[in-house]
Design an enzyme around this catalytic site. Sequence first.
Site, mmCIF file in Angstrom:
data_model
loop_
_atom_site.group_PDB
_atom_site.id
_atom_site.type_symbol
_atom_site.label_atom_id
_atom_site.label_comp_id
_atom_site.label_asym_id
_atom_site.label_seq_id
_atom_site.Cartn_x
_atom_site.Cartn_y
_atom_site.Cartn_z
ATOM 1 N N GLU A 294 0.724 -1.244 -0.099
ATOM 2 C CA GLU A 294 -0.030 -0.058 0.087
ATOM 3 C C GLU A 294 0.954 1.215 -0.074
ATOM 4 O O GLU A 294 0.616 2.142 0.693
ATOM 5 C CB GLU A 294 -0.894 -0.039 1.156
ATOM 6 C CG GLU A 294 -1.974 -1.202 1.202
ATOM 7 C CD GLU A 294 -2.955 -1.034 2.499
ATOM 8 O OE1 GLU A 294 -4.049 -0.857 2.348
ATOM 9 O OE2 GLU A 294 -2.345 -1.136 3.633
HETATM 10 C C1 ACM Z 1 -1.874 -5.286 4.138
HETATM 11 O O1 ACM Z 1 -3.262 -5.634 4.403
HETATM 12 N N1 ACM Z 1 -1.933 -4.323 3.857
HETATM 13 C C2 ACM Z 1 -0.940 -6.072 3.789
#
Ligand code: ACM
Length: 484
Positions: A294
């Site tokens: 992310e």
């Molecule tokens: C995640 O759930 N951002 C690895």
Amino acid sequence: MIPQPTAQQALPDETFTLPTDATIGVDDPSARPIADRLAAQLRTSTGFALPVQEGAGTITLSTKGPAALGTEGYELRADGSGVTITAATDEGLFRGVTSLRQLLPAKAESSTQQDGPWEIAGTTISDAPRYGYRGVMLDVTRHFFTVDQVKHFIDLVSLYKINRLHLHLSDDQGWRIQVDSWPRLTEYGGSLQVGGGRGGSYSKAEYAEIVRYAAERFITVVPEIDTPGHTNAALASYPELNPDGVAPKLYTETEVGFSSLTVALDRTYEFLDDVFREVAEQTPGDVVHLGGDEAHSTPHSDYLTFVPKAAELVVKQGKTVMGWHEIADGPLPAGTVVQYWGTEDEKAQALAVKAVEQGATLVLSPANRAYLDMKYHAETPLGLDWAGLVSVEQAYDWNPATLIPGVPSSAIRGVEAPLWTETLDDLEKVEFMVFPRLPGIAELGWSPESALDWTTYKDRLAEQGPRWEVLGVNFYRAPEIDWR
Ligand code: ACM
């Protein structure tokens, strides 16, 4: 039993009954601590003396089994004359003792003296795991958990033959592991948690105690320092890590994707070099996790520049790189372990394929199956639902070998169930999300494919209920399970 052993046969005319004068025999001094811990628990619940002695006993623990049993394999026999567990290693013996605990009545786990009889139906077991990596992740950043709380968590997960504890140690909301060369990471960056309350962090001694306690239960800690996103706590602690030299404020909400290390800055890599060195020094295991998920505010070309540089700093410490599946978009060092957290989206699956094409192995944490922080159903008071609702059946009823189209089963290193803690600020809430789903993921990691069947699993799961009651575990009594 959970996980279901590779092979188990009943000895219909045999019953083992633990006698008042029972002994525990152990044939190798290195396995003595395993015998001592088993004895300590059974002394508490049975009131028997249970001396531990060298050689054979009423319960005999042997590590003189054939090497063919492997690192974690064992054989167990319980009959009218005693119990014997044979393995080739201390680790295999420990897994066998875990099985013995499940064969004994649930009250054997009690912290107060109970009445017998202490019987086991006659049985032989021959057992070894399907996968070498069977993990659980605890996010100690969104909410901080103390050393004692983590130990309690380790005790509970070790009952299901989990052998990796992935600790998510840094994120936007907090930095939780001491780094001597960058002390403000914990002093300031670890001071808060989600909701704005007091956070916390592990000193080197405290972290070493977690690693030691886990190792005693044959669980290897996998430390994660999340980069280049999820880094607000670090950026807030050190202005010099920011492009304009201005530190952002500490952050205690739960949005993701707004922070990034500064890819063009040399100081970023000096920082990571120190961090990975100090973390690797505290890691007896072979893997250090560099996150990589992310990174929504890192330009993608920067991300592709960053990951190989960060990975090299991990490799330089003699450790294997692990990272979330996004890291597979660029080149990976040999032997990298890629953690798949996708659902059924083609983009994530393509990255998993790309990882395997580069020689990486995969640890599977599909968010719509293995994320322990997803709600069980729409009304579950805790947890999130961005990956969907994850019922007990949904968490169990999938096959790691065929989850991702185009990935051969030989590339699967194992499974891991992550627990993110945005909504979980105490252990009771943690237990509610972990149990009863974690045992299902543990079984997918351990048991042979032929043993995996929801209908029979459901009945075995129901039998764990009394155990959790004795242990005081706040488990979710899912209505589809016929709890005993
Ligand atoms: C995640 O759930 N951002 C690895």
